[in-house]
Design a protein around this motif. Structure first.
Motif, PDB file in Angstrom:
ATOM      1  N   VAL A  35      70.524 -15.125  78.470  1.00 21.38           N
ATOM      2  CA  VAL A  35      69.472 -16.019  78.697  1.00 21.38           C
ATOM      3  C   VAL A  35      69.376 -16.813  77.478  1.00 21.38           C
ATOM      4  N   ALA A  36      69.065 -18.183  77.730  1.00 20.64           N
ATOM      5  CA  ALA A  36      68.843 -19.052  76.459  1.00 20.64           C
ATOM      6  C   ALA A  36      67.287 -19.637  76.576  1.00 20.64           C
ATOM      7  N   ILE A  37      66.854 -19.826  75.700  1.00 18.78           N
ATOM      8  CA  ILE A  37      65.442 -20.019  75.707  1.00 18.78           C
ATOM      9  C   ILE A  37      65.161 -21.664  74.826  1.00 18.78           C
ATOM     10  N   THR A  38      64.512 -22.459  75.749  1.00 19.45           N
ATOM     11  CA  THR A  38      64.156 -23.834  75.129  1.00 19.45           C
ATOM     12  C   THR A  38      62.610 -23.897  75.292  1.00 19.45           C
ATOM     13  N   ASP A  39      62.277 -25.370  74.828  1.00 23.29           N
ATOM     14  CA  ASP A  39      60.792 -25.424  75.114  1.00 23.29           C
ATOM     15  C   ASP A  39      60.794 -27.024  75.144  1.00 23.29           C
ATOM     16  N   ASN A  40      59.525 -27.492  75.611  1.00 24.02           N
ATOM     17  CA  ASN A  40      59.464 -28.910  76.079  1.00 24.02           C
ATOM     18  C   ASN A  40      58.962 -29.822  75.046  1.00 24.02           C
ATOM     19  N   VAL A  41      59.182 -29.398  73.764  1.00 25.45           N
ATOM     20  CA  VAL A  41      58.291 -30.140  72.442  1.00 25.45           C
ATOM     21  C   VAL A  41      59.247 -30.712  71.827  1.00 25.45           C
ATOM     22  N   ALA A  42      59.460 -32.118  71.942  1.00 21.61           N
ATOM     23  CA  ALA A  42      60.640 -32.935  71.138  1.00 21.61           C
ATOM     24  C   ALA A  42      60.346 -32.902  69.755  1.00 21.61           C
ATOM     25  N   ALA A  43      58.782 -33.384  69.364  1.00 25.95           N
ATOM     26  CA  ALA A  43      58.490 -33.291  68.013  1.00 25.95           C
ATOM     27  C   ALA A  43      58.602 -31.706  67.046  1.00 25.95           C
ATOM     28  N   ALA A  44      58.743 -31.787  65.817  1.00 23.43           N
ATOM     29  CA  ALA A  44      58.860 -30.791  64.791  1.00 23.43           C
ATOM     30  C   ALA A  44      57.782 -29.777  65.422  1.00 23.43           C
ATOM     31  N   SER A  45      56.459 -30.480  65.327  1.00 21.85           N
ATOM     32  CA  SER A  45      55.271 -29.495  65.684  1.00 21.85           C
ATOM     33  C   SER A  45      54.646 -29.884  67.084  1.00 21.85           C
ATOM     34  N   ALA A  46      54.099 -28.790  67.428  1.00 23.81           N
ATOM     35  CA  ALA A  46      53.582 -28.919  68.775  1.00 23.81           C
ATOM     36  C   ALA A  46      51.974 -29.262  68.487  1.00 23.81           C
ATOM     37  N   SER A  47      51.177 -29.648  69.104  1.00 22.05           N
ATOM     38  CA  SER A  47      49.668 -29.844  69.040  1.00 22.05           C
ATOM     39  C   SER A  47      48.914 -29.429  70.348  1.00 22.05           C
ATOM     40  N   GLY A  48      49.719 -28.799  71.101  1.00 21.91           N
ATOM     41  CA  GLY A  48      48.874 -27.877  72.316  1.00 21.91           C
ATOM     42  C   GLY A  48      49.687 -27.269  72.800  1.00 21.91           C
ATOM     43  N   ASP A  49      49.630 -26.894  74.163  1.00 26.66           N
ATOM     44  CA  ASP A  49      50.270 -25.933  75.044  1.00 26.66           C
ATOM     45  C   ASP A  49      52.016 -26.337  74.952  1.00 26.66           C
ATOM     46  N   VAL A  50      52.711 -25.147  74.923  1.00 26.85           N
ATOM     47  CA  VAL A  50      54.324 -25.296  74.714  1.00 26.85           C
ATOM     48  C   VAL A  50      54.715 -24.345  76.015  1.00 26.85           C
ATOM     49  N   THR A  51      55.553 -25.192  76.816  1.00 26.50           N
ATOM     50  CA  THR A  51      56.271 -24.726  78.089  1.00 26.50           C
ATOM     51  C   THR A  51      57.655 -24.197  77.499  1.00 26.50           C
ATOM     52  N   PHE A  52      57.926 -22.911  77.506  1.00 21.54           N
ATOM     53  CA  PHE A  52      59.215 -22.460  77.253  1.00 21.54           C
ATOM     54  C   PHE A  52      60.033 -22.092  78.571  1.00 21.54           C
ATOM     55  N   THR A  53      61.114 -22.385  78.595  1.00 20.70           N
ATOM     56  CA  THR A  53      62.152 -22.247  79.521  1.00 20.70           C
ATOM     57  C   THR A  53      63.205 -21.167  79.332  1.00 20.70           C
ATOM     58  N   PHE A  54      63.347 -20.347  80.353  1.00 22.36           N
ATOM     59  CA  PHE A  54      64.263 -19.326  80.318  1.00 22.36           C
ATOM     60  C   PHE A  54      65.403 -19.443  81.274  1.00 22.36           C
ATOM     61  N   THR A  55      66.659 -19.934  80.662  1.00 22.54           N
ATOM     62  CA  THR A  55      67.859 -20.226  81.651  1.00 22.54           C
ATOM     63  C   THR A  55      68.787 -19.136  81.671  1.00 22.54           C
ATOM     64  N   PHE A  56      69.017 -18.533  82.628  1.00 19.28           N
ATOM     65  CA  PHE A  56      69.968 -17.518  82.783  1.00 19.28           C
ATOM     66  C   PHE A  56      71.214 -17.976  83.114  1.00 19.28           C
ATOM     67  N   SER A  57      72.377 -17.198  82.649  1.00 15.07           N
ATOM     68  CA  SER A  57      73.607 -17.355  83.109  1.00 15.07           C
ATOM     69  C   SER A  57      74.229 -17.223  84.420  1.00 15.07           C
ATOM     70  N   GLU A  58      73.370 -16.397  85.149  1.00 21.42           N
ATOM     71  CA  GLU A  58      73.430 -16.030  86.647  1.00 21.42           C
ATOM     72  C   GLU A  58      71.943 -15.719  87.117  1.00 21.42           C
ATOM     73  N   GLY A  59      72.024 -15.537  88.593  1.00 19.10           N
ATOM     74  CA  GLY A  59      70.875 -15.299  89.095  1.00 19.10           C
ATOM     75  C   GLY A  59      70.300 -13.742  88.605  1.00 19.10           C
ATOM     76  N   VAL A  60      68.932 -13.773  88.311  1.00 18.77           N
ATOM     77  CA  VAL A  60      68.532 -12.195  87.904  1.00 18.77           C
ATOM     78  C   VAL A  60      67.386 -11.805  88.894  1.00 18.77           C
ATOM     79  N   GLY A  61      67.171 -12.507  89.822  1.00 16.00           N
ATOM     80  CA  GLY A  61      65.911 -12.128  91.010  1.00 16.00           C
ATOM     81  C   GLY A  61      64.885 -11.997  90.501  1.00 16.00           C
ATOM     82  N   SER A  62      64.241 -10.868  90.865  1.00 20.90           N
ATOM     83  CA  SER A  62      63.062 -10.529  90.587  1.00 20.90           C
ATOM     84  C   SER A  62      62.858  -9.500  89.363  1.00 20.90           C
ATOM     85  N   THR A  63      64.103  -9.267  88.681  1.00 19.15           N
ATOM     86  CA  THR A  63      63.994  -8.402  87.616  1.00 19.15           C
ATOM     87  C   THR A  63      63.381  -8.860  86.187  1.00 19.15           C
TER      88      THR A  63
END
Length: 557
Positions: A35-63
């Motif tokens: 799994v790789a973790i990224t977020d939606n904040v382009a700036a160095a510092s966030a000023s509010g909510d941060v959305t983190f995205t978890f991208t898997f190398s293959e499907g992990v279903g409901s695990t």
């Protein structure tokens, strides 16, 4: 069949741009997922909510669930499974301080379809500073007529019924000048402020207004649930007026409210295109006698008809019934953007690949003719999905986002889009591969409109969706015009008694999807089910293709 449809059909057999590689048939899968973790904040510092995205190398279903994520420096919010290989988590940083959000996923927290557990932990961090967060009434887009940013010190504010108005500093950014509205304790329920009077009427472009009937206003309210009434009238003739109401959803924060004069306030006059509306009055906390002084701030009165919508689209021409033609997209450009700057792309999956196209025995891909080589009207985009055996549940689609929108639907706030006014139809060109078209009752495609207004239902985000199932008239790219009244509300976000017209008045259109959904993934709207190609094969070895083609522009009129 159009040239674009022919190219798409050729690519089907050649598997142009297909899915990623996967183990050959008969091989045993012993590779653990990562799994790789990224977020939606382009700036160095966030000023509010941060959305983190978890991208898997293959499907992990409901695990994988929110319980598998550890968070420090913030509070877990909405967790969304986007696909078998992707999930998101919204994290709210600690208020009024600076620090770092850290999210961790432990080894063994998820597994693939073969039961291989992840063996490598993952972590990601994002700095934040909520102490210095500034969200002002200025979006930076209100730079010329037909938008007024209240920066003109000569504007006159004439209060009545216990309300008063003046120019003041934005409470979130002192360099931004805004309209300050004060409703005094004990004021009349109809207390308001007239602006742009005494000659300051140049900010009301009547002919735009007559075409679109829709404006937006940035509002900073002391509490959610406050009714804001906007009234337009003819200077010197109060019998010629139109007014409509919107309710605030935020407290002590800026938000953009959309006022549609096609839906006037109960018991008031209807919009009349023959009138010259050249005076504006604002009523805050309408219908209430306040027990204490209430202060509101107002900025950016924008006439969306002239710019084609909140997303910066293009309007022009006059269509049937006198409605202005609003352009959602005039064509497709290279780089995954429409001519109007909205993102577009494709997606697909079936029961054969855990509902995510990731390689054999499935293939998916896309292509098209773009405006760097052809005129906008001749441009187009296709997306295909094919299986080597018949699927029992399959979906494939093309999405097109509103002018200027490239980030998709926000999981925490309203999303910009194209605000409709008196438009009653939607027009586009759509094509499909002959195998799908000749599949009988399953050849129908779905058109879905996703609206930009944000709701929270339970603990999750929600956007209103409208849809219609269309019976195709030809395989080749063909012009279709749909009546908006024939759409149905397929997701109402718990808004009671919601109609299609009411939904379109509440919110702009942020995304349009053209979908092939068949078998167990079919969607039924007004008693008619959508389809995809599950039964008609082509080529050697045989494949079962579903191809969608959208050519040229998408307009409302």
């Amino acid at each position: 069949m159009s040239a674009l449809s022919t190219l798409a059909a050729a690519c089907l057999l050649a598997a142009c741009g297909g899915g990623d590689a996967s183990p050959p048939a008969g091989a045993t899968d012993t590779t653990p997922p990562t799994v790789a973790i990224t977020d939606n904040v382009a700036a160095a510092s966030a000023s509010g909510d941060v959305t983190f995205t978890f991208t898997f190398s293959e499907g992990v279903g409901s695990t994988f669930s929110a319980n598998d994520i550890s968070v420090a420096g913030g509070t877990k919010g909405t967790f969304t499974v986007v696909s078998p290989t992707s999930a998101t988590l919204v994290v709210t940083p600690t208020a009024n301080t600076a620090g770092t959000i850290t999210v961790d996923v432990a080894a063994g927290a998820f597994a693939d379809a073969a039961g291989n557990a992840g063996t490598v932990a993952a972590t990601a961090s994002q700095a934040y500073n909520t102490a210095s967060a500034v969200v002002s009434g200025s979006t930076g887009t209100c730079t010329a007529a037909p938008c007024n940013d209240f920066g003109n010190a000569a504007i006159v504010y004439a209060g009545f019924g216990g309300a008063s108005g003046s120019q003041a500093d934005d409470p979130a950014l002192s360099t931004n000048k805004v309209f300050k509205f004060v409703k005094a304790a004990g004021a009349e329920i109809w207390g308001g402020v007239t602006v742009f009077s005494n000659g300051q009427n140049v900010a009301i472009p009547t002919a735009d207004l007559s075409a679109g009937k829709t404006v937006t206003l940035r509002v900073y309210s002391p509490a959610a649930g406050k009714t804001i009434k906007l009234k337009f009238e003819t200077l010197g003739d109060p019998t010629r007026s139109v007014e409509t109401d919107v309710v605030t959803t935020l407290a002590n924060a800026w938000e953009t409210l959309t006022f549609n004069f096609s839906n006037p306030s109960a018991g008031t006059a209807a919009f009349n295109a023959a009138y010259t509306y050249n005076m504006v009055s604002v009523f805050a906390d309408y219908g209430v006698v306040p027990g204490a002084d209430e202060t509101f701030y107002i900025d950016e009165l924008t006439y969306t008809a002239a710019s084609g919508g909140a997303g910066g689209g293009v309007g022009g021409g006059v269509g049937g019934g006198g409605a202005t033609v609003l352009t959602f997209s005039s064509g497709f450009a290279a780089g995954g953007r429409t001519v109007q700057g909205g993102a577009f792309g494709g997606y697909s999956g079936s029961n054969l690949d855990n509902f995510n196209c990731d390689g054999q025995p499935q293939n998916c891909g896309s292509g098209g003719s773009f405006t760097d080589t052809v005129a906008a009207a001749a441009s187009g985009f296709y997306y295909y999905y094919q299986t080597s055996t018949p699927a029992t549940a399959l979906y494939a689609g093309i999405f097109v986002q509103a002018p200027g929108l490239t980030t998709g639907l926000s999981p925490t706030a309203d999303t910009a889009g194209l605000q409709l006014g008196n438009q009653t139809t939607m027009s586009f060109k759509f094509g499909q591969n002959p195998e799908w078209f000749n599949s009988g009752a399953t050849n129908k495609f779905l058109v879905m409109l996703t609206l930009g207004k944000f709701y929270t239902v339970g603990s999750g985000p929600c956007n209103i969706k409208l849809a219609k199932v269309v019976t195709p008239t030809a395989s080749a790219s063909t012009s279709y015009t749909l009546n908006l009244s024939e759409f149905a509300v397929t997701q109402n976000c718990a808004v009671p008694n919601l109609t299609v017209a009411g939904a379109l008045a509440l919110s702009p259109v942020s995304q349009i999807d053209f979908q092939g959904d068949g078998g167990g993934s079919a969607i039924t709207v007004n008693g008619v089910a959508s389809g995809a190609n599950l039964s008609v094969s082509t080529g050697t070895p045989a494949v079962y293709p579903t191809t969608l083609v959208v050519d040229g522009g998408i307009t409302f009129q």
